[in-house]
Scaffold this motif. Structure first.
Motif, PDB file in Angstrom:
ATOM      1  N   GLU A  15       0.831  -1.205   0.000  1.00  0.00           N
ATOM      2  CA  GLU A  15       0.000   0.000   0.000  1.00  0.00           C
ATOM      3  C   GLU A  15       0.865   1.255   0.000  1.00  0.00           C
ATOM      4  OE1 GLU A  15      -4.045  -1.614   2.209  1.00  0.00           O
ATOM      5  OE2 GLU A  15      -2.785  -0.179   3.229  1.00  0.00           O
ATOM      6  N   VAL A  16       1.919   1.220   0.830  1.00  0.00           N
ATOM      7  CA  VAL A  16       2.789   2.392   0.889  1.00  0.00           C
ATOM      8  C   VAL A  16       3.499   2.590  -0.445  1.00  0.00           C
ATOM      9  CG1 VAL A  16       4.810   3.392   1.994  1.00  0.00           C
ATOM     10  CG2 VAL A  16       3.100   2.232   3.372  1.00  0.00           C
ATOM     11  N   LEU A  18       2.481   1.681  -3.413  1.00  0.00           N
ATOM     12  CA  LEU A  18       1.490   2.182  -4.370  1.00  0.00           C
ATOM     13  C   LEU A  18       1.227   3.670  -4.136  1.00  0.00           C
ATOM     14  CD1 LEU A  18       0.148   0.517  -6.527  1.00  0.00           C
ATOM     15  CD2 LEU A  18      -1.895   0.402  -5.118  1.00  0.00           C
ATOM     16  N   LEU A  19       1.107   4.030  -2.863  1.00  0.00           N
ATOM     17  CA  LEU A  19       0.873   5.441  -2.520  1.00  0.00           C
ATOM     18  C   LEU A  19       2.012   6.302  -3.026  1.00  0.00           C
ATOM     19  CD1 LEU A  19      -0.668   7.668  -0.858  1.00  0.00           C
ATOM     20  CD2 LEU A  19       0.905   7.138   0.989  1.00  0.00           C
ATOM     21  N   LEU A  22       1.843   6.750  -6.747  1.00  0.00           N
ATOM     22  CA  LEU A  22       0.731   7.635  -7.098  1.00  0.00           C
ATOM     23  C   LEU A  22       1.100   9.092  -6.826  1.00  0.00           C
ATOM     24  CD1 LEU A  22      -2.282   7.585  -7.970  1.00  0.00           C
ATOM     25  CD2 LEU A  22      -2.856   7.663  -5.562  1.00  0.00           C
ATOM     26  N   GLY A 294      -0.668  10.331   4.209  1.00  0.00           N
ATOM     27  CA  GLY A 294      -1.107   8.974   3.869  1.00  0.00           C
ATOM     28  C   GLY A 294      -0.528   7.960   4.838  1.00  0.00           C
ATOM     29  N   ASN A 297      -2.168   8.218   8.220  1.00  0.00           N
ATOM     30  CA  ASN A 297      -3.488   7.562   8.190  1.00  0.00           C
ATOM     31  C   ASN A 297      -3.336   6.062   8.379  1.00  0.00           C
ATOM     32  OD1 ASN A 297      -4.947   9.817   7.737  1.00  0.00           O
ATOM     33  ND2 ASN A 297      -5.180   9.522   5.535  1.00  0.00           N
ATOM     34  N   LEU A 298      -2.374   5.513   7.636  1.00  0.00           N
ATOM     35  CA  LEU A 298      -2.142   4.066   7.662  1.00  0.00           C
ATOM     36  C   LEU A 298      -1.725   3.618   9.059  1.00  0.00           C
ATOM     37  CD1 LEU A 298      -2.333   2.043   5.433  1.00  0.00           C
ATOM     38  CD2 LEU A 298       0.117   2.189   5.146  1.00  0.00           C
TER      39      LEU A 298
ATOM     40  N   PHE B 148      -6.803   0.889   0.520  1.00  0.00           N
ATOM     41  CA  PHE B 148      -5.891   1.837  -0.099  1.00  0.00           C
ATOM     42  C   PHE B 148      -6.569   3.202  -0.254  1.00  0.00           C
ATOM     43  CE2 PHE B 148      -4.109   3.802  -3.956  1.00  0.00           C
ATOM     44  CZ  PHE B 148      -2.828   3.995  -3.488  1.00  0.00           C
ATOM     45  N   MET B 150      -8.944   4.362   1.528  1.00  0.00           N
ATOM     46  CA  MET B 150      -9.149   4.960   2.839  1.00  0.00           C
ATOM     47  C   MET B 150      -7.871   5.611   3.360  1.00  0.00           C
ATOM     48  SD  MET B 150     -12.199   4.814   3.778  1.00  0.00           S
ATOM     49  CE  MET B 150     -12.245   5.078   5.543  1.00  0.00           C
ATOM     50  N   MET B 151      -6.724   5.088   2.884  1.00  0.00           N
ATOM     51  CA  MET B 151      -5.461   5.627   3.362  1.00  0.00           C
ATOM     52  C   MET B 151      -5.189   7.002   2.755  1.00  0.00           C
ATOM     53  SD  MET B 151      -1.683   4.116   2.763  1.00  0.00           S
ATOM     54  CE  MET B 151      -1.975   4.048   1.035  1.00  0.00           C
ATOM     55  N   LEU B 152      -5.675   7.228   1.524  1.00  0.00           N
ATOM     56  CA  LEU B 152      -5.357   8.488   0.846  1.00  0.00           C
ATOM     57  C   LEU B 152      -5.932   9.669   1.633  1.00  0.00           C
ATOM     58  CD1 LEU B 152      -6.155   7.583  -2.858  1.00  0.00           C
ATOM     59  CD2 LEU B 152      -3.964   7.593  -1.711  1.00  0.00           C
ATOM     60  N   PRO B 153      -5.129  10.709   1.832  1.00  0.00           N
ATOM     61  CA  PRO B 153      -5.677  11.910   2.450  1.00  0.00           C
ATOM     62  C   PRO B 153      -6.593  12.611   1.449  1.00  0.00           C
ATOM     63  CG  PRO B 153      -3.308  12.124   2.075  1.00  0.00           C
ATOM     64  CD  PRO B 153      -3.702  10.816   1.507  1.00  0.00           C
ATOM     65  N   MET B 157      -5.789  15.029  -1.770  1.00  0.00           N
ATOM     66  CA  MET B 157      -5.810  14.450  -3.111  1.00  0.00           C
ATOM     67  C   MET B 157      -6.706  15.264  -4.032  1.00  0.00           C
ATOM     68  SD  MET B 157      -3.767  11.944  -3.058  1.00  0.00           S
ATOM     69  CE  MET B 157      -4.082  11.048  -4.541  1.00  0.00           C
TER      70      MET B 157
END
Lengths: 318, 314
Positions: A15-16, A18-19, A22, A294, A297-298, B148, B150-153, B157
């Motif tokens: 996930e990290v 991918l983040l 992005l 991000g 949040n995780l 994933f 849900m993790m995005l701020p 974004m």
């Protein structure tokens, strides 16, 4: 137990990654480039081309991404060209302000929500429960930024009780500085707490109602434990840990809210830094902040999941 | 009548009375329950009427407002107080009528909120239904994507995307918002679908070879429709806050297009917030009243959806 935590952490890694991809691609597709802001009127087009060349701006995106990640692991997030300062220093200063405001808001929220939830659950279906339900529902459905603006107007400008901008008054020093800092987060913190209780109150209320009808409470009652002590020692204690788990989840909300709170109160934290950087197109700062938010949040979700899996063995996956 | 069990031998009169009996015994339709519930709760009925009339008003009246003329700077009317010189709610620093901007702004904000609710709820419902029905690897994969997202701020974004897309309008804006606001619905629908999938009627349909999509959308979805209606109403109230919040920060509708958010952003000027309250306060109050009224309607709808909580039980 450890297996569950390990599994959760392992799921986090892709996930990290991918983040980060992005965020990197988004930053790349923003208009302009890192030199747009620092161009000297005397620098010629060829010089800029040369700068871009040696900084690898013409490399394929995956190579640029890889370089960026390598720098990231060395703690180098790049240079902010608006403030001419390393991004890490810049964020470090602001992060403390945001942390301070968020922690304060969270403590106040819990201090307000726990007794309310307990009280509502105790008097389920009666007048106090109804009043508390109406309060949570009214505070929940009004958009938060509107409340902040009105709060700033009423308490900051009209009544003049609170400072309206900044994180500390420039003249304060020593002990006065701590007082001044406190005064600056008081209004946003109070508003955030007053209007952010809904989840905790409702969760606490349903916990109490569940516990009220459980066997251990009935046993305690039949043993003759006074009702007051049952609430204090049995029900409240048992609900505390799952409630604590909410802390992790609420990080997301606090960070999201910090963008509005800090902009409205001109409070120099990460949220305001983000808005400033967007208007100056300061990409290095933007990328770093989105990535940081991000990951926070995780981590918040991870923390909550771990606490919940300690509390409730059913959640542990085999 | 009891002796006559063969339908073919029944007289039309008997058939009619049988049909009437069946109609009476059957559960009343959803609209009927809703209507009864609203009739029993006066404040809810008033909120419903206010919201519907208000939405119709702001949708229709901008057709008669010349928005070019409305947004033209008029120095002579600089910060006119309310009820002066034909300005019902005064004028802003550019001499533009607040009342007119409020009407057009409401149309823009409510329009985006409606669009956002339709798109994000559709995505969320479909996502939750498919994920909950199939389970297994499909569910696992879809839930990882959910994690994933849900993790995005979210706010960040959206702001970044709005900055990248230079030439955006209300439609692109709605689509960008929709990307980030379907998750709550999907989680809710998924958990209900998981419970629903274990029920006998679904097993029976699967055994008799009904196609999956038919089971999902023709059998499970109608059965959870009450949940869907409640969730959609409540997210509509929330979605009004989404666009207005971002427009307030300056990343929603462009500043030349009035929205409730850009009107509240007038308060960013320390002079406006203290002395010229009419430039921003009406919009703030409108948002509060609208959100409260819509959520109140949502509460009544959710009460109607739950048979044990209804006020009228006949």
């Amino acid at each position: 137990m450890w297996k569950t935590i390990l599994r959760r952490v392992l799921i986090m890694i892709p996930e990290v990654i991918l983040l980060s991809i992005l965020v990197f691609l988004l930053a790349k597709s923003m208009p302009g480039d890192p030199f747009t802001g620092s161009i000297n009127p005397r620098s010629s087009a060829t010089q800029i081309e040369h700068l871009k060349q040696i900084n690898g701006l013409y490399d394929p995106w995956y190579q640029q991404y890889w370089n960026w990640v390598v720098h990231l692991f060395h703690g180098d997030l790049g240079q902010s060209y608006q403030y001419h300062e390393p991004v890490t220093n810049l964020i470090g200063d602001r992060a403390i302000n945001t942390l301070w405001l968020s922690a304060f808001t969270m403590v106040l929220t819990y201090a307000l929500a726990l007794p309310l939830g307990l009280y509502a659950g105790k008097h389920e279906g009666k007048l106090p429960d109804t009043v508390i339900r109406i309060y949570t529902y009214v505070t929940y459905c009004i958009p938060f930024f509107v409340i902040l603006v009105i709060g700033l107007w009423v308490f900051g400008y009209v009544l003049n009780w609170f400072p309206t901008t900044g994180s500390v008054s420039p003249t304060a020093s020593g002990i006065g500085m701590i007082g001044s800092r406190f005064l600056h987060v008081l209004l946003p913190g109070l508003l955030g707490a007053l209007f952010g209780t809904v989840n905790i109150v409702q969760y606490m209320r349903s916990e109490v109602i569940d516990a009220k009808h459980s066997d251990y409470v009935r046993t305690a009652r039949s043993k003759g434990v006074p009702r007051k002590d049952i609430y204090k020692h049995h029900i409240f204690r048992n609900s505390l840990l799952p409630i604590a788990a909410f802390g992790g989840y609420s990080i997301t909300g606090l960070l999201n809210g910090s963008i509005f709170t800090e902009t409205i109160f001109s409070y120099p934290g990460m949220g305001m830094l983000f808005i400033d950087s967007i208007s100056y197109r300061d990409y290095t700062v933007i990328t770093a902040l989105v990535l940081l938010f991000g990951i926070l949040n995780l981590l918040g979700t991870l923390l909550s999941d771990i606490i919940l899996s300690i509390v409730d063995p059913r959640i542990r996956i085999n | 009548m009891a002796a006559n069990t063969n339908l073919a031998e029944m007289s039309p009169k008997e058939l009619e009375s049988l049909a009437a009996q069946a109609k009476q015994a059957a559960a009343p339709s959803a609209t009927k329950i809703l209507w009864r519930e609203f009739k029993a709760d006066r404040p809810a009925l008033i909120s419903l009427i206010i919201v519907v009339v208000f939405i119709l008003f702001v949708m229709i009246s901008p057709l008669f407002i010349d928005s070019e003329k409305m947004m033209t700077t008029n120095i002579l009317a600089y910060l006119t107080p309310p009820l002066q010189d034909n300005f019902l709610l005064g004028a802003d620093a550019n001499g533009r009528s607040i009342a007119m901007q409020l009407i057009v702004g409401s149309r823009n904000s409510i329009g985006i909120a409606i669009g956002l609710t339709i798109i994000s709820s559709t995505i969320g419902i479909a996502w939750g239904l498919v994920s909950g029905y199939f389970g297994g690897y499909i569910d696992w994969g879809m839930q990882r994507f959910y994690d994933f997202m849900m993790m995005l701020p979210m706010t960040m974004m959206i702001i970044v995307l709005v900055t990248i897309i230079d030439d955006y309008n209300a439609v692109t804006l709605t689509l960008i918002f929709s990307l980030f606001y379907w998750m709550g619905t999907s989680r809710l629908i998924r958990s209900r679908t998981l419970a629903e999938t274990k029920k006998d009627y679904v097993s029976a349909s699967i055994t008799s070879g009904t196609k999956s999509w038919k089971i999902i959308f023709r059998e499970i979805m109608p059965n959870i429709s009450s949940l869907i209606i409640v969730d959609t109403t409540l997210s509509f109230a929330e979605n009004i806050g989404v666009e207005t919040g971002l427009s307030y920060l300056g990343f929603g509708l462009p500043s030349r297009t009035p929205s409730l958010g850009t009107l509240i952003a007038n308060a960013n000027d320390p002079n406006n917030i203290t002395q010229y309250w009419w430039t921003w306060l009406p919009a703030a109050i409108e948002i509060i009243v609208l959100c409260l009224a819509i959520s109140y309607i949502g509460q009544v709808v959710s009460r109607a959806a739950n048979a044990s909580q209804r006020r009228v039980n006949k």
